[in-house]
Design an enzyme around this catalytic site. Sequence first.
Site, short mmCIF file in Angstrom:
data_model
loop_
_atom_site.label_atom_id
_atom_site.label_comp_id
_atom_site.label_asym_id
_atom_site.label_seq_id
_atom_site.Cartn_x
_atom_site.Cartn_y
_atom_site.Cartn_z
CD GLU A 337 -2.58 -1.65 2.35
OE1 GLU A 337 -2.13 -1.20 3.42
OE2 GLU A 337 -3.46 -2.53 2.32
CG ASP A 361 -3.03 -4.69 8.15
OD1 ASP A 361 -2.31 -3.84 7.62
OD2 ASP A 361 -4.13 -5.04 7.69
CG HIS A 528 0.55 -0.92 7.62
ND1 HIS A 528 0.50 -0.11 6.49
CD2 HIS A 528 -0.45 -1.83 7.46
CE1 HIS A 528 -0.48 -0.51 5.69
NE2 HIS A 528 -1.07 -1.55 6.26
#
Length: 590
Positions: A337, A361, A528
């Site tokens: 991401e 995550d 994260h």
Amino acid sequence: MKKYPKIGIRPTIDGRQGGVRESLEEKTMNLAKAVAELITSNLKNGDGTPVECVIADGTIGRVAESAACAEKFEREGVGATITVTSCWCYGAETMDMNPYYPKAVWGFNGTERPGAVYLAAVLAGHAQKGLPAFGIYGRDVQDLNDNSIPADVAEKILRFARAAQAVATMRGKSYLSMGSVSMGIAGSIVNPDFFQEYLGMRNESIDLTEIIRRMAEGIYDKEEYAKAMAWTEKYCKKNEGNDFNIPEKTKTRAQKDEDWEFIVKMTIIMRDLMQGNPKLKELGFKEEALGHNAIAAGFQGQRQWTDFYPNGDFSEALLNTSFDWNGIREAFVVTTENDACNGVAMLFGHLLTNRAQIFSDVRTYWSPEAVKRVTGKELTGMAANGIIHLINSGATTLDGTGQQTNANGEPAMKPCWEITEGEVEKCLEATTWYPANRDYFRGGGFSSNFLSKGGMPVTMMRLNLIKGLGPVLQIAEGWTVEIDPEIHKLLDERTDRTWPTTWFVPRLCDKPAFKDVYSVMNNWGANHGAISYGHIGQDVITLASMLRIPVCMHNVEEDQIFRPAAWNAFGMDKEGADYRACTTYGPIYK
């Protein structure tokens, strides 16, 4: 072979000729040689080559010799310096004045000559001039003829050198954004001022259509692609997992085969974008052969890419891993991401340890009570106080399986030069590649799934950008843990059974953010985390102080913290002093 920065060793001496200087020449130079040998014997660069040291041509007693040393270090590619002395020297004349080099000074603890007096004097000069330096002073007095480096001194020299080499290695490199902002995630709103001013790095960016262009126009090494496909068929495709998508969203076998071909090409192209590829020049693609000089990169993926094309999970996972179809090699740093903030934390961990980094995550805190309610079973052992579920969409390094082992036979994540072919095969065998969840990833692809072995010491980190304050760093040392397989199955399946899981337990202490496992999760600053093998919090704190990034949360023992000597002037509360010092000095490259 890559070119790495070197560490400069500066032997300083009392400049008084006519007996004083002459009596100290051999001793001072021997100390410098001992420091160089310590560093070269113990520290390696990412490719396994020893960290090189450059010693000044002679001892430094007066300012002309300081200048000559500085000129040599510039020519030799030095990125940090350690000043070494056993005696009194002229502080402002002999100190390192380069504003960009991390600096340390070792003042020999002896009685015949006042090395400690010089250390105190020159550190005062560094503080007064706004050039922070680390002070190294042994706990025990040594005899004048003793050129050994005591254990406490060696520990500080190596801690400094490890972090300083990371600072110098980052300088001048790029962070490559492949795509842009992913799903509004703040970490993927890349801040070029931070990279430039704090890390000395530049930001490069490509639109993701560049990957499609290179596929369509054949701008990749076809021979490598054939080799990569054969390897993928042997080690990854054979471990393809069940397709859990509903029938209307399930791809045909032919479509899945096309996805495998697509993601392998994509992996090669993403790597070429980062570091270039001389093979492309041979094929006539001179511009593309150059790459972006990227020491780290991020791939946006969601949503525009993954809504239409196979996802980046395979590519990110393989690039972050210490091996691929070309064999065992240094892991890359590639963020899911395009979370550049997490990418920086991963880069810190990689440069300090030379090991692959886990991107996850920080998904769920499971309390003992919640686990009992959901599963009917109790957490035990190290997991008894609750666990944090670290999981991401299949992009975690395969080193994170824990299938490598250390000298004691314990699960580990090792530097690439210590990994065996047998361990590579174990990592691959422990990984299942599930067809991507097409509710999330409409374009398909494959996500890795594995369960990290328990018992690995790890450090979770995160860099956050705070408006009005700047960057801050969070650190949580702890361990991976194994839980009852039935508990894992139930918790995993109610999250996502196609993604890799690491169960994490932080080390608790009396600090508010670490009073229990829940508090660690509750105080984490973003979605994260970057997870590095080993308890490296003290090294991260040293690195952060060099970069003037305050640490807002950590569970490292205070006697393990090593920051520049000037930090002592900002108060006795170490965290508050860290904030005040970082604010006062500001970023290195501003």
